[in-house]
Design a protein around this motif. Structure first.
Motif, PDB file in Angstrom:
ATOM      1  N   LYS A  44       0.815  -1.221   0.000  1.00  0.00           N
ATOM      2  CA  LYS A  44       0.000   0.000   0.000  1.00  0.00           C
ATOM      3  C   LYS A  44       0.846   1.268   0.000  1.00  0.00           C
ATOM      4  N   CYS A  45       2.180   1.111  -0.062  1.00  0.00           N
ATOM      5  CA  CYS A  45       3.095   2.247   0.002  1.00  0.00           C
ATOM      6  C   CYS A  45       3.532   2.678  -1.396  1.00  0.00           C
ATOM      7  N   SER A  46       3.578   3.980  -1.625  1.00  0.00           N
ATOM      8  CA  SER A  46       3.969   4.505  -2.937  1.00  0.00           C
ATOM      9  C   SER A  46       5.456   4.312  -3.224  1.00  0.00           C
ATOM     10  N   HIS A  47       6.263   4.036  -2.218  1.00  0.00           N
ATOM     11  CA  HIS A  47       7.700   3.835  -2.400  1.00  0.00           C
ATOM     12  C   HIS A  47       8.061   2.391  -2.730  1.00  0.00           C
ATOM     13  N   PHE A  48       7.127   1.474  -2.537  1.00  0.00           N
ATOM     14  CA  PHE A  48       7.372   0.050  -2.740  1.00  0.00           C
ATOM     15  C   PHE A  48       7.376  -0.304  -4.223  1.00  0.00           C
ATOM     16  N   PHE A  49       8.258  -1.237  -4.608  1.00  0.00           N
ATOM     17  CA  PHE A  49       8.231  -1.780  -5.966  1.00  0.00           C
ATOM     18  C   PHE A  49       8.710  -3.228  -5.958  1.00  0.00           C
ATOM     19  N   VAL A  50       8.287  -3.962  -6.980  1.00  0.00           N
ATOM     20  CA  VAL A  50       8.715  -5.341  -7.169  1.00  0.00           C
ATOM     21  C   VAL A  50       9.797  -5.329  -8.233  1.00  0.00           C
ATOM     22  N   THR A  51      10.903  -6.026  -7.973  1.00  0.00           N
ATOM     23  CA  THR A  51      12.042  -6.018  -8.886  1.00  0.00           C
ATOM     24  C   THR A  51      12.001  -7.236  -9.802  1.00  0.00           C
ATOM     25  N   TRP A  52      12.899  -7.251 -10.759  1.00  0.00           N
ATOM     26  CA  TRP A  52      13.075  -8.408 -11.636  1.00  0.00           C
ATOM     27  C   TRP A  52      14.152  -9.334 -11.092  1.00  0.00           C
TER      28      TRP A  52
ATOM     29  N   GLU B 263       1.024   6.405   1.838  1.00  0.00           N
ATOM     30  CA  GLU B 263      -0.108   5.726   1.201  1.00  0.00           C
ATOM     31  C   GLU B 263      -0.166   6.052  -0.284  1.00  0.00           C
ATOM     32  N   LYS B 264      -0.394   5.010  -1.088  1.00  0.00           N
ATOM     33  CA  LYS B 264      -0.535   5.230  -2.527  1.00  0.00           C
ATOM     34  C   LYS B 264      -1.751   6.108  -2.775  1.00  0.00           C
TER      35      LYS B 264
END
Length: 60
Positions: free
Chosen positions: A9-17, A53-54
């Motif tokens: 739910k965080c705007s800083h979070f990302f999923v990597t390759w 929060e996103k």
């Protein structure tokens, strides 16, 4: 961890390759094997203070 942060739910979070480090935090600039909020807690003993929060969705 009483106040568990939901990185999804965080705007800083990302999923990597990167299969070795699949989760990342743009704010702190790192990738991890576990959720970034858990990594922060493990390192500092405190809940993540960077959670943002996103905002809404795309295009609406």
């Amino acid at each position: 961890m009483a106040n568990r942060i939901d990185c999804f739910k965080c705007s800083h979070f990302f999923v990597t390759w990167d299969g070795r480090f699949p989760y990342g935090c743009r704010f702190m600039g790192f990738k991890s094997k576990v959720m970034p909020s858990q990594e922060v807690f493990n390192a500092s003993g405190k809940s993540c203070q960077s959670f943002k929060e996103k905002s809404g969705g795309k295009g609406g």
